[in-house]
Design an enzyme around this catalytic site. Structure first.
Site, short mmCIF file in Angstrom:
data_model
loop_
_atom_site.label_atom_id
_atom_site.label_comp_id
_atom_site.label_asym_id
_atom_site.label_seq_id
_atom_site.Cartn_x
_atom_site.Cartn_y
_atom_site.Cartn_z
N ARG A 1 -0.14 -7.28 14.12
CA ARG A 1 -0.58 -6.20 13.22
C ARG A 1 -1.67 -6.68 12.28
O ARG A 1 -2.62 -5.97 11.97
CB ARG A 1 0.61 -5.66 12.42
N ARG B 1 11.03 -9.17 4.74
CA ARG B 1 11.46 -7.78 4.82
C ARG B 1 12.17 -7.50 6.15
O ARG B 1 13.19 -6.82 6.18
CB ARG B 1 10.24 -6.86 4.69
N ARG C 1 14.09 -4.69 10.92
CA ARG C 1 13.09 -3.80 11.54
C ARG C 1 12.56 -4.37 12.84
O ARG C 1 11.99 -5.46 12.87
CB ARG C 1 11.92 -3.57 10.58
N LYS D 1 0.82 -1.23 0.00
CA LYS D 1 0.00 0.00 0.00
C LYS D 1 0.85 1.27 0.00
O LYS D 1 0.58 2.19 -0.78
CB LYS D 1 -0.89 -0.08 1.24
N ARG E 1 -8.01 3.89 9.98
CA ARG E 1 -7.65 2.54 10.41
C ARG E 1 -8.73 1.93 11.30
O ARG E 1 -8.65 0.76 11.65
CB ARG E 1 -6.38 2.57 11.25
P1 AMP Z 1 2.04 2.07 9.00
O1 AMP Z 1 3.36 2.58 8.53
O2 AMP Z 1 0.87 2.70 8.28
O3 AMP Z 1 1.96 0.57 9.01
O4 AMP Z 1 1.90 2.53 10.53
C1 AMP Z 1 2.83 2.13 11.51
C2 AMP Z 1 2.17 2.17 12.89
O5 AMP Z 1 1.71 3.50 13.18
C3 AMP Z 1 0.93 1.30 13.02
O6 AMP Z 1 1.22 -0.03 13.33
C4 AMP Z 1 0.19 2.01 14.15
O7 AMP Z 1 0.78 1.72 15.41
C5 AMP Z 1 0.47 3.46 13.86
N1 AMP Z 1 -0.57 4.07 12.98
C6 AMP Z 1 -0.41 4.53 11.71
N2 AMP Z 1 -1.56 5.04 11.23
C7 AMP Z 1 -2.46 4.92 12.23
C8 AMP Z 1 -3.84 5.25 12.36
N3 AMP Z 1 -4.53 5.82 11.36
N4 AMP Z 1 -4.46 4.97 13.55
C9 AMP Z 1 -3.79 4.41 14.56
N5 AMP Z 1 -2.50 4.05 14.50
C10 AMP Z 1 -1.84 4.30 13.35
#
Ligand code: AMP
Length: 186
Positions: A144, A127, A133, A13, A88
């Site tokens: 997740r 990854r 990471r 994404k 989310r």
């Molecule tokens: P991502 O890079 O989009 O996978 O985001 C990394 C982490 O940031 C996620 O696992 C959440 O802990 C937090 N996060 C990102 N976007 C959101 C959101 N819209 N609502 C809540 N937590 C978020």
């Protein structure tokens, strides 16, 4: 063009959102990137968010909704946008809808990248091994994914009911997925 990108962690994404935004000349807004930046800079938000992120949990809605609202009301998104990683939760989706209504913004499409759970675990484990990471150990990946299925997946139906959900088969080369997205949003 105003778009939301949806998909489980590891669906590609983020990569696709960046490329599509560049091609369309619209703003790419990733809440994950904004939060990682906040953590790096030790801001109040970053300090509050870090623990949730490490565990693969979502940060509470009230921490993140305000961030997006600032962007929406500041006019930063007036030339079009792709929201990547937001909404989310159903709560976030409903807040976003309200923000858009108040600010006269129309959401054109929600693009969903479909990738199976097994493929996700395989991809992210690979990854994590490559990049070291810390947030991508197998347990965290499974968490997740579980969080996605429980908290984020209901949003798919929300946008389906609004007739703006576009589903893209994401188990393909990044190049093919990109072309499928571009064809679907034209
Ligand atoms: P991502 O890079 O989009 O996978 O985001 C990394 C982490 O940031 C996620 O696992 C959440 O802990 C937090 N996060 C990102 N976007 C959101 C959101 N819209 N609502 C809540 N937590 C978020």
């Amino acid at each position: 063009m105003n778009l939301v990108f949806l998909g489980p962690p590891g669906s590609g994404k983020g990569t696709q959102a960046i490329r599509v935004a560049e091609n369309l000349g619209v703003t790419h807004l990733s809440t994950g990137d904004m939060l990682r930046e906040a953590v790096k800079n030790r801001t109040e938000l970053g300090v509050q968010a870090e623990g949730y992120m490490k565990k693969g949990e979502l940060v509470p809605d009230e921490l993140i909704v305000g961030l997006i609202e600032n962007k929406v009301t500041s006019g930063d998104l007036n030339d079009g946008f792709i929201l990547d990683g937001f909404p989310r939760t159903m709560e976030q989706a409903k807040s976003l809808k309200e923000m858009f209504e108040k600010n006269n913004i129309q959401l054109d499409k929600a693009v969903l990248l479909q990738v199976s759970d097994e493929e996700i675990v395989k991809r992210i484990a690979g990854r994590a091994a490559e990049e070291g990471r810390a947030d991508d150990t197998e347990d965290v990946v499974r968490n997740r994914l579980d969080v996605y299925n429980r908290q984020t997946k209901p949003i798919e139906s929300f946008y389906r009911e609004e007739s703006i959900l576009t589903e893209i088969q994401g188990e393909d080369t990044p190049e093919n997925v990109y072309h499928k997205i571009m064809a679907a949003i034209k």
